[in-house]
Design a protein around this motif. Structure first.
Motif, PDB file in Angstrom:
ATOM      1  N   ASP A 254      -7.404 -31.246  -0.872  1.00 10.44           N
ATOM      2  CA  ASP A 254      -6.750 -29.945  -0.654  1.00 10.44           C
ATOM      3  C   ASP A 254      -5.318 -29.973  -1.191  1.00 10.44           C
ATOM      4  N   LEU A 255      -4.640 -31.120  -1.008  1.00  8.36           N
ATOM      5  CA  LEU A 255      -3.263 -31.220  -1.502  1.00  8.36           C
ATOM      6  C   LEU A 255      -3.246 -31.171  -3.034  1.00  8.36           C
ATOM      7  N   ALA A 256      -4.174 -31.901  -3.663  1.00  6.82           N
ATOM      8  CA  ALA A 256      -4.271 -31.887  -5.132  1.00  6.82           C
ATOM      9  C   ALA A 256      -4.574 -30.476  -5.627  1.00  6.82           C
ATOM     10  N   ALA A 257      -5.496 -29.790  -4.938  1.00  6.22           N
ATOM     11  CA  ALA A 257      -5.872 -28.429  -5.343  1.00  6.22           C
ATOM     12  C   ALA A 257      -4.685 -27.478  -5.187  1.00  6.22           C
ATOM     13  N   SER A 258      -3.917 -27.640  -4.113  1.00  4.68           N
ATOM     14  CA  SER A 258      -2.772 -26.758  -3.861  1.00  4.68           C
ATOM     15  C   SER A 258      -1.673 -27.004  -4.891  1.00  4.68           C
TER      16      SER A 258
END
Ligand code: KG4
Ligand code: ZN
Length: 352
Positions: A254-258
């Motif tokens: 999720d952090l990478a996607a954000s």
């Protein structure tokens, strides 16, 4: 002007007058890839040999300049030989040598420049100094003929720029990063997620497994075409740090996607704002981060909706390679911009 240079200029004029196909030998050693290529008439790749040093640098978490120079010295001769052999030609068939002389690591650049000068001098061949970013932009010419004016969105490990070109070989930087380059931000975020160097491809892959649900800033740098990514990078580090202090887990996907969503939104939006204000015939994507699947997809969708002619290099030509250097060098060859034997590696070489 040296006697060698006068002879090389004469040879270029004779070759052009005879209408011979121009075979450019390209050499690239600005960072951690040793590469040599032969291309014909600017657009046909006869060979493109790339020796990556990534494995040697990985355990240090980044490129170690001295290690890079040493690898270039060890490899350059064999790589040039292989490029000629694969292209089924010899130095006798070559019209000119094009080499990256900046920007990059000075010790690494010097290996390529010294090799190019040695070959050019011993064979009486024209020598062409090429800007590394011009090379990245010209990787697009292997896909399709360029039409001007155009805008190139340049995204690499060291550069983030919007470059306006009104004709071949003319580069005007309309916007650039004020701090980190996009690739640099990717690599730093990847490192904080304990991923190996270079982290860009790993974040890209992970981003597709997560959702962009973590709020992260977007630096718009209103009123300019400039970028800034250090605030975003710090925000990612803060999310990780705060979670650690609270004993919580952050979903890395999720952090990478954000993070990726924030980067792409700003890059694409600002590029199209520019295109709306300065209409162009083509939009080009260039540099190592042009390999980013998310960025390629969003740009393609937006260009399709707005009817913009978008060119994106194939993945094999996004990272550093000598074919793109030869392609940019071919333009200089046509325009007669030849270097002399005082050509030097220039780490901070400006594009325009
Ligand atoms: O153009 P390049 O090969 O070297 C420079 O001229 O700087 O770009 C290398 C950069 C690295 O920061 C690497 O992490 C990034 O390009 N990169 C990517 C991807 N593939 C390479 N960044 C994001 N997504 C990718 N798929
Ligand atoms: Zn590059």
């Amino acid at each position: 002007m040296s006697i060698w240079n006068q002879k090389a200029r004469k040879r270029r004029e004779e070759d052009l007058a005879a209408g011979k196909p121009a075979l450019i030998l390209g050499i690239e050693t600005s960072c951690d890839e040793t590469s040599a290529a032969v291309i014909e008439d600017g657009r046909l790749i006869r060979s493109n040999i790339i020796s990556s040093q990534i494995e040697s640098h990985r355990r240090f978490g980044g490129v170690v300049p001295e290690v890079a120079s040493r690898h270039h010295v060890e490899n350059i001769t064999a790589i040039i030989d292989e490029a000629l052999r694969t292209a089924d030609c010899t130095l006798q068939d070559i019209s000119a040598i094009a080499v990256t002389y900046g920007p990059g690591l000075v010790g690494a650049l010097l290996v390529g420049v010294a090799a190019a000068k040695a070959v050019a001098f011993s064979r009486g061949l024209p020598l062409i100094g090429v800007h590394h970013i011009a090379g990245h932009i010209y990787a697009n010419r292997f896909v399709k003929e360029l039409e001007f004016p155009l805008v190139a969105l340049v995204v690499s490990g060291g550069h983030t720029e919007l470059v306006y070109m009104k004709e071949h070989g003319s580069y005007e930087i309309l916007g650039q990063t004020r701090d980190d380059a996009v690739g640099e931000a990717y690599d730093k975020v990847a490192r904080s997620l304990k991923m190996p160097y270079p982290g860009g491809p790993h974040i890209d892959r992970l981003a597709h497994e997560g959702n962009p649900i973590i709020p992260l800033p977007r630096a718009w740098m209103e009123g300019t075409y400039d970028f800034s990514f250090s605030g975003l990078k710090s925000a990612v580090l803060n999310v990780l740090h705060n979670a650690e202090q609270r004993g919580e887990m952050v979903n890395p996907a999720d952090l990478a996607a954000s993070f990726q969503a924030s980067v792409i939104e700003v890059l694409v939006e600002k590029t199209f704002r520019l295109i709306h204000e300065r209409p162009v015939k083509q939009l080009l994507l260039a540099g190592g981060v042009a390999a980013n699947k998310g960025l390629r997809q969003v740009l393609t969708d937006r260009a399709g909706k707005e009817g913009i002619d978008l060119i994106i290099p194939p993945l094999s030509l996004c990272t550093d390679n000598a074919a793109m250097i030869a392609a940019a060098g071919f333009i200089e060859y046509q325009q007669g911009n030849l270097a002399d034997l005082d050509l030097n590696g220039v780490p901070g070489l400006p594009l325009s």
